[in-house]
Write an enzyme that holds these catalytic residues in place. Sequence first.
Site, PDB file in Angstrom:
ATOM      1  N   THR A  98       0.852  -1.182   0.000  1.00 39.94           N
ATOM      2  CA  THR A  98       0.000   0.000   0.000  1.00 39.94           C
ATOM      3  C   THR A  98       0.891   1.237   0.000  1.00 39.94           C
ATOM      4  O   THR A  98       1.649   1.447   0.944  1.00 39.94           O
ATOM      5  CB  THR A  98      -0.917  -0.011   1.229  1.00 39.94           C
ATOM      6  OG1 THR A  98      -1.769  -1.157   1.138  1.00 39.94           O
ATOM      7  CG2 THR A  98      -1.770   1.248   1.283  1.00 39.94           C
ATOM      8  N   LYS A 179      -7.667   1.859  -3.473  1.00 39.37           N
ATOM      9  CA  LYS A 179      -7.486   1.353  -2.112  1.00 39.37           C
ATOM     10  C   LYS A 179      -7.528   2.508  -1.114  1.00 39.37           C
ATOM     11  O   LYS A 179      -8.136   2.399  -0.045  1.00 39.37           O
ATOM     12  CB  LYS A 179      -6.171   0.596  -1.952  1.00 39.37           C
ATOM     13  CG  LYS A 179      -5.903   0.292  -0.462  1.00 39.37           C
ATOM     14  CD  LYS A 179      -5.100  -0.900  -0.114  1.00 39.37           C
ATOM     15  CE  LYS A 179      -5.167  -1.099   1.415  1.00 39.37           C
ATOM     16  NZ  LYS A 179      -4.279  -2.074   1.949  1.00 39.37           N
ATOM     17  N   LYS A 248      -0.460   3.830   9.193  1.00 35.66           N
ATOM     18  CA  LYS A 248       0.295   3.984   7.945  1.00 35.66           C
ATOM     19  C   LYS A 248      -0.674   4.315   6.790  1.00 35.66           C
ATOM     20  O   LYS A 248      -0.441   5.244   6.020  1.00 35.66           O
ATOM     21  CB  LYS A 248       1.058   2.699   7.626  1.00 35.66           C
ATOM     22  CG  LYS A 248       1.928   2.799   6.382  1.00 35.66           C
ATOM     23  CD  LYS A 248       2.681   1.507   6.121  1.00 35.66           C
ATOM     24  CE  LYS A 248       1.874   0.515   5.305  1.00 35.66           C
ATOM     25  NZ  LYS A 248       1.727   0.865   3.881  1.00 35.66           N
TER      26      LYS A 248
END
Lengths: 433, 433
Positions: A98, A179, A248
């Site tokens: 990611t 995402k 994160k």
Amino acid sequence: MSRPAVGFVGLGAMGFGMATHLVKEGYPVHGFDVFPASVERFKAAGGIPASSLKESAQGKHYYICMVASAPQVQSVLFGDDGIVSALPQDATLILCSTVPASYAQSVASELQSCGRGDIQFIDAPVSGGAKRAGDGTLSIMAGATDAALEKGKFLLETMSDANKLYLVPGGIGAGSNMKMVHQVLAGIHILGASEAMGFAAQLGLDAVKTAEAIKKSDSWTWMHENRLQRMLDEDWHPGASALTIILKDVGIITTSARENQFPTPLCSTAEQVYLSALLQEFGRMDDSSMVRQYYSQPITKVNSSKSDEESAAALRSVLDVMQLTNLVAAAEAIAFAKYLKVDLKQFYTLVSDAAGSSRQFMTLGLEMIEGKVGKNSESVDQAINRLQKAVQKARDLHCPLHLGNATMNVLLMAKRAGLGADGSTSVVKMFGF
Amino acid sequence: MSRPAVGFVGLGAMGFGMATHLVKEGYPVHGFDVFPASVERFKAAGGIPASSLKESAQGKHYYICMVASAPQVQSVLFGDDGIVSALPQDATLILCSTVPASYAQSVASELQSCGRGDIQFIDAPVSGGAKRAGDGTLSIMAGATDAALEKGKFLLETMSDANKLYLVPGGIGAGSNMKMVHQVLAGIHILGASEAMGFAAQLGLDAVKTAEAIKKSDSWTWMHENRLQRMLDEDWHPGASALTIILKDVGIITTSARENQFPTPLCSTAEQVYLSALLQEFGRMDDSSMVRQYYSQPITKVNSSKSDEESAAALRSVLDVMQLTNLVAAAEAIAFAKYLKVDLKQFYTLVSDAAGSSRQFMTLGLEMIEGKVGKNSESVDQAINRLQKAVQKARDLHCPLHLGNATMNVLLMAKRAGLGADGSTSVVKMFGF
């Protein structure tokens, strides 16, 4: 049917599951990790250990990168003796980490500028947790050129659920953006689950009964349902979803929002609470431990002495805060998605069946996506009136209500902007929708 | 000249100073407090101890109430054997407690409805701390009928500084509103002082040098200057300004804001951080201890190893966050004041010389008050660009930046509302100004 060799870097909780699933499916997977113990564990599970990054990449026509962050990706791809220089001609490189979309795009540029434009590069972040990684049923959001997708699709299909491989239009960066806008919801709802349960405890409500009521209501979120048991058990140390992980992701969102000069008031509020908890040494704990930011004792220890009527009124407050927070969260995510030119219908389909889902997103969020903004029956003013009572109750109890208050202020600004009499979905206009 | 007897209830830190100052000025002051030790201490300082509320009020033509909260005021005034029923005909009653304006108005109504409309009632909250209370140099914001002010003015003058007695137009409630909008600034700046110094510590900056730079800059606030020494010394236990005190004032603000359906994003953000700290047992500590919400060690222990150039860049980030937070704080306070029909010129004069003062309020706040909104040279876009860099630095360091992020989101919403190219003071329009 013979399976091609696959190189793999990043054998953490998710990566280990993904790599061992590929092994189970018959692929010779050459795995590397900076921690030798992870490589040993992978070997014990049937993987082929690589002694270096270079070894993991040499001669591999397919390579999957699942390290934890953009700086790590940069180091393993382009550092000395890194992956890119070792990959054979025309290899397919799938980045599942990611990372910000802008970073995925910079990888594509750097491949070109370092003379490796031959590599077929796919930006393909995943979602779903370690268990689904091991089962090969992840959600994957993949963006790339058609040629690259064509080459890498069989691996993406192996790792994902049949219904959860999203080929996202828009090329490199589009998968990461998809995402990211999903994680706007996840990042808010994770804190929201704790906020609801902590507020319920402060109100003296039974935790399990409250959770059952939330589950059946308009205030439901996937995260609330998923995190509940860990919250009740205070089973925080195994770190199924460590605070640092959502922090994160939320950091990618707020950084990208700032780069795009787009407001994310709820996600930013959640981030600040997560950062405060990090300072209190909660970083490696499961994110359901955030309930401690609202209630200092285990919520199962609440002894409810309320009458049924009092309980119903208190429960109403919890539901109101959660429902309106989820509404504004949906507005924030959808407006940001639209701003980033994310395909909104695909976004809706993805969220419906993923960790960012909420009843509000499914109903009022859909109305926003369909352009029916401000047409729902409850007005901004009515929403404010409901929330006002709930927020005041929390204040009277000295209970923090970070998201509830941030939600309140977005709604009040909408009112000041003249939207009071419009349907509450018009709050999305505060994001320039 | 003979001095009339004065009844007084509430001999806490502030009330004790006020009551003993009146004693020094020659008034026979009959003091009562729920804590017998406070009454004893008052007696030792020359006061006349009252053994009950009733005794403190009987036959007193002047009465001052300085208990801590609206519920306490309600109890001492209207409870069994309370003050109101004991006061003689045409007595003057001065309420110095900090209470919501709506509560002060309810006292006036209840005096009428219980048949004591003869009492001259003055809504007169004070500000300035225990030392100035004892010196008779408080700031007092008094609202009432002209007749009541006429009767009570000599006592207000005795307790206040010659330049700091504000006779606030608007009758009962106007004094409380004036204090409240001042406290919007105080409530934000108290957290802001900690946020700036905690962020500086995370950046590895020397605390004293940073504070000196803030003092000389556009980012100056009275609160920063005032709280600095306690923050450096970590002298938190004497509780000169306990967290619970500002939390009470902020609670009045946010409750009143909700009643008025007015947004207070920064003040609400500060409140949530204060509530979180309360949960961490910081309630009785001095509010300068809020620096712990940003940095887990004493800030004096920071060992700066930066070059002059690096230090200058880091300092710029601290100054940028603080300055823009103070700008939006000024907008929030001024817009709320205007909404409440507070006299803006008097508000400006009061803030200039009080604990809520900031360089931003004095300069750009004045432009807002004078109607020059959006005419200043820095645009919203430019402000966002500066803040963006600073907020990102904090994020990279995992430093919470509650106010900085809330400020960022208000500015970004202003941009989304089409104000990007206008002067940064136009952010006040987000509050319907």
